[in-house]
Design a protein around this motif. Structure first.
Motif, PDB file in Angstrom:
ATOM      1  N   PHE A  47       5.824 -31.701   6.419  1.00 33.07           N
ATOM      2  CA  PHE A  47       6.083 -32.903   7.225  1.00 33.07           C
ATOM      3  C   PHE A  47       4.874 -33.249   8.087  1.00 33.07           C
ATOM      4  N   THR A  48       4.207 -32.218   8.607  1.00 29.18           N
ATOM      5  CA  THR A  48       3.008 -32.475   9.413  1.00 29.18           C
ATOM      6  C   THR A  48       1.912 -33.130   8.578  1.00 29.18           C
ATOM      7  N   ALA A  49       1.763 -32.674   7.344  1.00 26.04           N
ATOM      8  CA  ALA A  49       0.743 -33.254   6.473  1.00 26.04           C
ATOM      9  C   ALA A  49       1.027 -34.722   6.191  1.00 26.04           C
ATOM     10  N   LEU A  50       2.286 -35.094   6.106  1.00 20.28           N
ATOM     11  CA  LEU A  50       2.632 -36.484   5.791  1.00 20.28           C
ATOM     12  C   LEU A  50       2.608 -37.380   7.023  1.00 20.28           C
ATOM     13  N   PHE A  51       3.035 -36.866   8.163  1.00 18.52           N
ATOM     14  CA  PHE A  51       3.263 -37.734   9.321  1.00 18.52           C
ATOM     15  C   PHE A  51       2.232 -37.550  10.427  1.00 18.52           C
ATOM     16  N   HIS A  52       1.191 -36.825  10.179  1.00 21.21           N
ATOM     17  CA  HIS A  52       0.153 -36.681  11.190  1.00 21.21           C
ATOM     18  C   HIS A  52      -0.771 -37.901  11.150  1.00 21.21           C
ATOM     19  N   GLY A  53      -1.018 -38.480  12.327  1.00 25.87           N
ATOM     20  CA  GLY A  53      -1.910 -39.636  12.395  1.00 25.87           C
ATOM     21  C   GLY A  53      -1.145 -40.920  12.670  1.00 25.87           C
ATOM     22  N   GLY A  54      -1.832 -42.053  12.488  1.00 24.61           N
ATOM     23  CA  GLY A  54      -1.230 -43.348  12.734  1.00 24.61           C
ATOM     24  C   GLY A  54      -0.211 -43.729  11.680  1.00 24.61           C
ATOM     25  N   PHE A  55       0.518 -44.811  11.982  1.00 29.58           N
ATOM     26  CA  PHE A  55       1.602 -45.221  11.084  1.00 29.58           C
ATOM     27  C   PHE A  55       1.060 -45.695   9.736  1.00 29.58           C
ATOM     28  N   ASN A  56      -0.034 -46.411   9.738  1.00 26.56           N
ATOM     29  CA  ASN A  56      -0.562 -46.918   8.474  1.00 26.56           C
ATOM     30  C   ASN A  56      -0.994 -45.775   7.551  1.00 26.56           C
ATOM     31  N   GLY A  57      -1.595 -44.725   8.137  1.00 30.15           N
ATOM     32  CA  GLY A  57      -1.957 -43.573   7.324  1.00 30.15           C
ATOM     33  C   GLY A  57      -0.730 -42.855   6.780  1.00 30.15           C
ATOM     34  N   VAL A  58       0.320 -42.740   7.608  1.00 31.47           N
ATOM     35  CA  VAL A  58       1.576 -42.122   7.151  1.00 31.47           C
ATOM     36  C   VAL A  58       2.181 -42.939   6.022  1.00 31.47           C
ATOM     37  N   LEU A  59       2.190 -44.265   6.197  1.00 30.77           N
ATOM     38  CA  LEU A  59       2.762 -45.133   5.171  1.00 30.77           C
ATOM     39  C   LEU A  59       2.015 -44.986   3.850  1.00 30.77           C
ATOM     40  N   LEU A  60       0.676 -44.891   3.920  1.00 28.13           N
ATOM     41  CA  LEU A  60      -0.116 -44.780   2.699  1.00 28.13           C
ATOM     42  C   LEU A  60       0.158 -43.456   1.983  1.00 28.13           C
ATOM     43  N   ARG A  61       0.246 -42.350   2.733  1.00 29.74           N
ATOM     44  CA  ARG A  61       0.518 -41.056   2.105  1.00 29.74           C
ATOM     45  C   ARG A  61       1.895 -41.022   1.454  1.00 29.74           C
ATOM     46  N   LEU A  62       2.889 -41.573   2.149  1.00 27.40           N
ATOM     47  CA  LEU A  62       4.228 -41.630   1.559  1.00 27.40           C
ATOM     48  C   LEU A  62       4.260 -42.518   0.324  1.00 27.40           C
ATOM     49  N   LEU A  63       3.518 -43.623   0.367  1.00 25.59           N
ATOM     50  CA  LEU A  63       3.464 -44.529  -0.782  1.00 25.59           C
ATOM     51  C   LEU A  63       2.895 -43.809  -2.004  1.00 25.59           C
ATOM     52  N   ILE A  82      -3.034 -41.472 -12.599  1.00 26.50           N
ATOM     53  CA  ILE A  82      -2.909 -41.801 -11.173  1.00 26.50           C
ATOM     54  C   ILE A  82      -3.659 -43.086 -10.847  1.00 26.50           C
ATOM     55  N   ASN A  83      -4.872 -43.240 -11.405  1.00 27.27           N
ATOM     56  CA  ASN A  83      -5.645 -44.449 -11.143  1.00 27.27           C
ATOM     57  C   ASN A  83      -4.932 -45.678 -11.704  1.00 27.27           C
ATOM     58  N   THR A  84      -4.299 -45.524 -12.847  1.00 25.64           N
ATOM     59  CA  THR A  84      -3.575 -46.656 -13.433  1.00 25.64           C
ATOM     60  C   THR A  84      -2.336 -47.006 -12.605  1.00 25.64           C
ATOM     61  N   LYS A  85      -1.603 -45.981 -12.177  1.00 21.13           N
ATOM     62  CA  LYS A  85      -0.368 -46.215 -11.425  1.00 21.13           C
ATOM     63  C   LYS A  85      -0.645 -46.815 -10.055  1.00 21.13           C
ATOM     64  N   LEU A  86      -1.754 -46.386  -9.423  1.00 20.57           N
ATOM     65  CA  LEU A  86      -2.100 -46.837  -8.083  1.00 20.57           C
ATOM     66  C   LEU A  86      -3.361 -47.685  -8.109  1.00 20.57           C
ATOM     67  N   GLY A  87      -3.473 -48.543  -9.097  1.00 19.40           N
ATOM     68  CA  GLY A  87      -4.658 -49.377  -9.227  1.00 19.40           C
ATOM     69  C   GLY A  87      -4.809 -50.402  -8.131  1.00 19.40           C
ATOM     70  N   TYR A  88      -3.764 -50.653  -7.365  1.00 20.39           N
ATOM     71  CA  TYR A  88      -3.848 -51.656  -6.298  1.00 20.39           C
ATOM     72  C   TYR A  88      -4.482 -51.083  -5.026  1.00 20.39           C
ATOM     73  N   LEU A  89      -4.800 -49.781  -5.011  1.00 26.60           N
ATOM     74  CA  LEU A  89      -5.424 -49.175  -3.837  1.00 26.60           C
ATOM     75  C   LEU A  89      -6.932 -49.049  -4.030  1.00 26.60           C
ATOM     76  N   GLU A  90      -7.646 -49.032  -2.915  1.00 23.26           N
ATOM     77  CA  GLU A  90      -9.080 -48.804  -2.959  1.00 23.26           C
ATOM     78  C   GLU A  90      -9.355 -47.360  -3.422  1.00 23.26           C
ATOM     79  N   PRO A  91     -10.339 -47.157  -4.261  1.00 21.30           N
ATOM     80  CA  PRO A  91     -10.613 -45.787  -4.763  1.00 21.30           C
ATOM     81  C   PRO A  91     -10.884 -44.784  -3.646  1.00 21.30           C
ATOM     82  N   GLU A  92     -11.631 -45.207  -2.607  1.00 23.41           N
ATOM     83  CA  GLU A  92     -11.919 -44.282  -1.514  1.00 23.41           C
ATOM     84  C   GLU A  92     -10.653 -43.880  -0.765  1.00 23.41           C
ATOM     85  N   ALA A  93      -9.763 -44.854  -0.522  1.00 26.03           N
ATOM     86  CA  ALA A  93      -8.518 -44.546   0.179  1.00 26.03           C
ATOM     87  C   ALA A  93      -7.637 -43.630  -0.660  1.00 26.03           C
TER      88      ALA A  93
END
Length: 450
Positions: A47-63, A82-93
């Motif tokens: 839970f700490t790994a998922l919810f540590h940090g700001g809300f946008n970072g938490v949302l991205l990890r859960l997504l 993974i790249n195909t499934k999450l192609g809408y995200l920036e590669p660095e993120a």
């Protein structure tokens, strides 16, 4: 060996850091509540790994984690998948999120096959989060569905814990106090909102009654679990018994409601209309043609006005003539059916022979319809009444009869077209010096007859 030493060093540093939060002389190991939390460290770290940090970072990890676990056709995922499934995200993120999931053990990298695998802990954590999101989506006003679902699931697999039952018990007690405060407030709006929430809570109570019943009859459960389940049963009963309190409070408000003339509008209607307005001050715009001009008077002027008003009222009272007398309205003799029925019933009671054997209540009240039987039953407490026996009339005669009314707190069914059930009671002979019982009888109408 080096890795083991590093882990031990980190563990010792964590123990020292935790010790700083406790008083001197008290070790965290001495507190029993710390042990289950330490035992669940892997889950808590997830839970700490998922919810540590700001809300946008938490949302991205859960997504990312939800998207990866949504593919159930294959237990493993390549980086291309993974790249195909999450192609809408920036590669660095995406790379940053994957690196964090790998470092915290939520995502495992299989170097031999060059694929990613979802850790079981990650699926458990996501399952708990999905349950909470589902509760929020269903708009459970009582906020009991998640806790009850956890208790039901644990009971189904035989692993319900006392802590889970305590959470459910605590929520039931909180709801009872919340509803009691709403009733004590006397506010119709709070009562309406609380009653709607109460109906939702009762729906979950009915669903959870079978679960609590199963826990109390489970021989495998320990004493603490049985005790917590019984406490939940009592809390549920207290919650269900609040329906009468809501009804009485709303009826009291209904009797006190003020209506505006013959318009049909009440103060509640006006308050509801005002609550729908965003800006109450705007209602006064252009409502007054001229500003209000205050008038000030001195205390001396107030005394003069009050004295003149008082004297004028006294003079008018002395000078006024007495009103013309009127004849009193004649009242006819009261020949109501109730008095005739009482006289007829007194004749039956005089003929009752209760000296040898007490007479059953149904033999005294019946045969009669429900209205007459209820009227007769309401007269029974007058038997032996000292105050009533000193009066004249039919009720005084009834009070002086040498009979005593004996009743039990039980009901018996009758084969009567009008009365379905009646209290178990009888009339017995007694000397006039004794005092009759204050008990009352209960009748239940037979709903099968019109």
């Amino acid at each position: 060996m080096q890795n083991f030493s590093d882990d031990t060093h980190v563990q010792n540093e964590d123990d020292l850091a935790l010790q700083t939060y406790f008083k001197t002389g008290i070790s965290p190991d001495d507190v029993s509540a710390v042990f289950p939390l330490r035992r669940g460290q892997p889950v808590l770290q997830a839970f700490t790994a998922l919810f540590h940090g700001g809300f946008n970072g938490v949302l991205l990890r859960l997504l990312v984690l939800r998207e990866l676990t949504a593919d159930v056709d294959s237990p493993s995922l390549s980086r291309a998948d993974i790249n195909t499934k999450l192609g809408y995200l920036e590669p660095e993120a995406l790379e940053t999120v994957l690196a964090r999931l790998r470092s915290t053990g939520l995502l495992n990298w299989d170097a031999s096959q060059s694929v990613y695998r979802i850790a079981p802990t990650a699926r458990n954590v996501l399952s708990a989060i999905e349950s909470l999101l589902q509760v929020e989506e269903n708009n459970d006003q009582a906020e009991m569905s998640y806790m009850l679902t956890q208790v039901a699931g644990a009971q189904a697999v035989g692993g319900v814990s006392v802590e889970q039952l305590h959470h459910l018990l605590g929520r039931l007690i909180e709801l009872t106090e919340e509803f009691s405060d709403a009733i004590a407030s006397g506010s119709e709006f709070q009562l309406r909102a609380a009653q709607q929430k109460w109906h939702t809570a009762c729906d979950w109570v009915e669903k959870g009654s079978q679960i609590i019943h199963a826990i109390t009859h489970d021989e495998r459960a320990d004493a603490a679990t049985h005790k917590a389940a019984q406490a939940i049963g009592r809390a549920q009963s207290a919650l269900l018994n609040m329906q009468g309190m809501f009804s009485r409070a709303l009826n009291q408000i209904e009797r006190q409601r003020v209506h505006l003339g013959q318009s049909g509008l009440s103060t509640t209607d006006i308050k509801t209309w005002l609550l729908q307005k965003d800006d109450l001050a705007a209602l006064a715009d252009e409502a007054l043609a001229q500003p209000v001009t205050p008038l000030f008077i001195t205390p001396s002027e107030m005394i003069d006005v009050a004295e003149s008003e008082l004297l004028s009222h006294r003079v008018s009272a002395i000078a006024g003539a007495l009103p013309v007398g009127e004849n009193a309205i004649s009242v006819a003799n009261d020949d109501s059916d109730a008095l005739h029925e009482l006289d007829h019933w007194l004749n039956l009671l005089h003929k009752t022979d209760a000296k040898e054997k007490p007479v059953a209540l149904q033999d005294i009240l019946l045969p009669a319809n429900f209205a007459i039987a209820s009227y007769r039953a309401s007269m029974l407490p007058l038997l032996g009444d000292a105050n009533e026996s000193a009066l004249q009339g039919a009720t005084g005669t009834l009070a002086r009869l040498p009979l005593i009314f004996n009743s039990k707190d039980k009901m018996q069914k009758l084969h009567d077209p009008h009365i379905a059930a009646m209290s178990i009671a009888n009339l017995s002979f007694v000397e006039r010096s004794e005092t009759a019982s204050e008990s009352t009888s209960t009748l239940a109408p037979n709903r099968e007859t019109p």
